[in-house]
Design a protein around this motif. Structure first.
Motif, PDB file in Angstrom:
ATOM      1  N   LEU A 510      62.991 -50.468 -15.349  1.00 47.44           N
ATOM      2  CA  LEU A 510      61.798 -49.761 -15.807  1.00 47.44           C
ATOM      3  C   LEU A 510      60.587 -50.646 -15.588  1.00 47.44           C
ATOM      4  O   LEU A 510      60.544 -51.784 -16.080  1.00 47.44           O
ATOM      5  N   PRO A 511      59.579 -50.164 -14.843  1.00 46.33           N
ATOM      6  CA  PRO A 511      58.424 -51.002 -14.488  1.00 46.33           C
ATOM      7  C   PRO A 511      57.265 -50.864 -15.469  1.00 46.33           C
ATOM      8  O   PRO A 511      57.054 -49.801 -16.060  1.00 46.33           O
ATOM      9  N   SER A 512      56.514 -51.929 -15.618  1.00 41.51           N
ATOM     10  CA  SER A 512      55.289 -51.863 -16.413  1.00 41.51           C
ATOM     11  C   SER A 512      54.215 -51.123 -15.633  1.00 41.51           C
ATOM     12  O   SER A 512      54.311 -50.933 -14.408  1.00 41.51           O
ATOM     13  N   ALA A 513      53.170 -50.690 -16.338  1.00 40.55           N
ATOM     14  CA  ALA A 513      52.071 -49.956 -15.711  1.00 40.55           C
ATOM     15  C   ALA A 513      51.451 -50.803 -14.598  1.00 40.55           C
ATOM     16  O   ALA A 513      51.222 -52.001 -14.763  1.00 40.55           O
ATOM     17  N   GLY A 514      51.205 -50.173 -13.475  1.00 40.61           N
ATOM     18  CA  GLY A 514      50.602 -50.871 -12.336  1.00 40.61           C
ATOM     19  C   GLY A 514      51.571 -51.068 -11.195  1.00 40.61           C
ATOM     20  O   GLY A 514      51.151 -51.187 -10.036  1.00 40.61           O
TER      21      GLY A 514
END
Length: 607
Positions: A510-514
């Motif tokens: 799961l990726p962070s925003a951006g």
């Protein structure tokens, strides 16, 4: 692990559980799978010994009740974790609220009524990744509940190694925790039932760390049980949790001990396997054998089942949190029952094994099985209500504290879950406190154990997130770690999610925003990552540049088969991951301005 499109991320990861010193009726809806029609006029509930020419006393029906992957869910799970989906005759589906040991106890006790020959068994992960009421106390409450449920036997699962072999031995044998001590004035007695670990060996002695098998006996009826966990347990558990242990092939181990049991005169054998499969449907009453035996299931359990000796009569499985009642051909080509009861105590399986007194074996042509919903429409078991109340009273000073506010449910479902995105955002924010140069964060899906539910669970009010709820989401004592990677390594990390050991069952971080990219599921292996689409804050990733990445300590060690994550430099170890989530929620939400669920649009999926 199920395919990534399925809503329940299965099993994942070991991380040490958080610990603190404390200050103070109906059998349910069913789906039936049968190998063939029961033997007519032969089974009997009577205890008489069979003699040739007396068909009525030759066969004895033995009831096998089973469940798996409870994960310390003593209270009814919230959100989608507390529901099952049922297929209707008109082709539609409906959801049913399910789970909670107060109801599970009632269902099991009702199911046993009238069955003099009844066994209750489990397929592992009874503890670990548990909600606060159990995890806070090193899962002693769950062992106590399982004792009250009259569980007869269980295999170990990967989560039984969350705190290592010594802690597992304590859960089996009893005694106060070595650092947290005793939680009450009553000594912890341990499990009344045996944990089986046939394929988990001590590296020094080469012997199983716990019993490899166990035999249930009642009068002249004997049924043997062999318990194993998935061979890849070291790949989903931290190195500390499996230190000094060796994990052997599941099928080879079961075949070995099946011979041992046969030499002891035990010919009726059930394997308890903490490994599973992915059914083609998410409905619990899906016909797994349509159009043919085993056609509706895929995953590791299929190959395992096909390689287990025909002398084993049935397989109780787990790990993938899926629900199925299937027949998979054994090596001789004959169908054999393979079952799994989802997770969190939402289902139980009722299997009838017809024991032949003349042969001492199970009449395989008469085996039948069904999954039943643990509905919440039956009376609660009062002894379980008392148990939950007692442990909740001890946990309340810690668990009831508010740590944030949400505007709506934040689910843990889908390839990119909103809950996972929120955790990644929290870890990025915390990483930037440690080092303002932190660029992004990645969270493993198996470390996200639940979502956050808007509706109040207790008296805290709608939208309020309590510490107990946060603990349920992230029950592992991971730390937030920072590491440096090149852009080329970052691309490789994304590719390792869907290739190598993760090719068949991708583990999408799961990726962070951006951080955005396209995942093309029409392709295979590393090609599923569209490299030209990978962007960080809108800019293409530079293969030669250095990026500061926040992950949890499990991933920082190369967990989940993403080995490049273990090759970072400039390591900096921060605080507990739940503390990072708490800080983020407290700083970015209030009753007047609650945090909104992330849109889960960072990964574009082509399929």
């Amino acid at each position: 692990m199920p395919a990534i499109s399925q809503p329940h991320q299965p099993e994942s990861v070991r991380r040490r559980r958080r610990t603190y010193r404390l200050v103070a009726a109906a059998a349910g809806l069913a789906t039936v799978g049968a190998l063939a029609a029961a033997l007519p006029g032969t089974a009997t509930a009577g205890p008489s010994k069979g003699k040739p020419g007396h068909a009525s006393s030759r066969y004895q029906d033995v009831q096998l009740l089973s469940f798996n992957d409870l994960h310390g869910n003593l209270e009814p799970p919230s959100g989608s974790s507390g529901r099952v989906t049922e297929h209707q005759e008109d082709g539609t589906t409906k959801t049913i609220d399910a789970g909670g040991v107060e109801y599970l106890a009632t269902h099991l006790r009702n199911a046993r009524d009238g069955h003099k020959y009844s066994i209750t068994a489990a397929g592992g992960d009874m503890v670990g990744a548990s909600p606060l009421i159990s995890g806070l106390f090193h899962d002693e409450p769950t062992i106590e509940a399982l004792n009250k449920l009259d569980l007869d036997v269980t295999s170990v699962g990967n989560h039984e190694f969350d705190e290592g072999a010594k802690e597992l031995a304590r859960l089996q044998n009893g005694g106060c925790h070595p650092t947290a001590g005793c939680y009450t004035d009553k000594k912890f007695e341990g499990a009344d039932f045996p944990y089986l670990a046939a394929n988990v060996l001590d590296e020094k002695t080469g012997r199983p760390i716990l019993k490899p098998y166990w035999v249930w006996k009642k009068k002249d009826v004997k049924v043997g049980f062999i318990g194993v966990t998935l061979e890849d347990t070291p790949g989903v558990v931290s190195a500390e949790g499996v230190k000094g242990l060796k994990f052997k092939d599941e099928a080879e181990t079961i075949n070995k001990y099946a011979k041992v049991l046969q030499r002891q005169g035990v010919k009726s054998i059930v394997a308890l396997i903490h490994e599973g499969g992915a059914p083609a449907s998410q409905t619990y009453n899906y016909d797994c054998d349509a159009p043919g035996a085993g056609d509706g299931i895929s995953g590791p359990i299929v190959d395992i089942a096909k390689n287990i000796t025909p002398s084993v009569d049935a397989l109780v499985t787990g790990h993938t949190h899926a629900a199925y009642v299937c027949t998979i051909p054994d090596p001789s080509g004959k169908p054999r029952m393979v079952t799994s009861a989802a997770s969190f105590g939402r289902l139980y399986t009722d299997t009838t094994l017809t024991y032949d007194r003349w042969t001492g074996d199970i009449a395989r042509t008469s085996v039948k099985s069904a999954n039943h919903v643990v509905t919440r429409t039956v009376p609660k078991a009062t002894d379980m209500t008392e148990l939950i109340s007692r442990w909740n009273t001890l946990a309340a000073p810690i668990g009831n504290r508010a740590i944030g506010h949400i505007s709506a449910d934040i689910p843990n479902a889908g390839t990119e879950s909103p809950m996972g995105d929120l955790i990644a955002d929290a870890q990025l924010a915390y990483g930037r406190q440690l080092d303002p140069g932190t660029d992004l964060a990645l969270m493993n899906p198996g470390g996200v154990r639940a979502g956050l539910t808007y509706a109040a669970k207790g008296t805290e009010g709608d939208g309020v997130v309590t510490y107990a709820e946060g603990f349920t989401v992230q029950p592992f004592s991971n730390t937030v770690n920072l590491q440096d990677f090149t852009g080329a390594q970052l691309i490789k990390i994304l590719q390792e999610q869907v290739s190598g050991s993760n090719a068949a069952a991708p583990k999408i971080l799961l990726p962070s925003a951006g951080l955005t990219y396209t995942l093309d599921l029409t392709k295979t292996g590393a090609d599923r990552i569209v490299v030209d689409s990978v962007r960080l804050n809108g800019a293409a990733v530079d293969p030669a540049a250095t990026y500061r990445v926040a992950t949890n300590s499990f991933l920082a060690g190369g967990g989940d088969g993403i080995t490049t994550l273990g090759q970072g430099t400039g390591d900096l170890v921060g605080t507990d991951d739940l503390a990072a989530l708490e800080q983020y929620l407290t700083a970015n939400s209030s009753a007047a301005d609650p945090i909104e669920p992330p849109a889960a649009n960072r990964i574009t999926i082509v399929q």
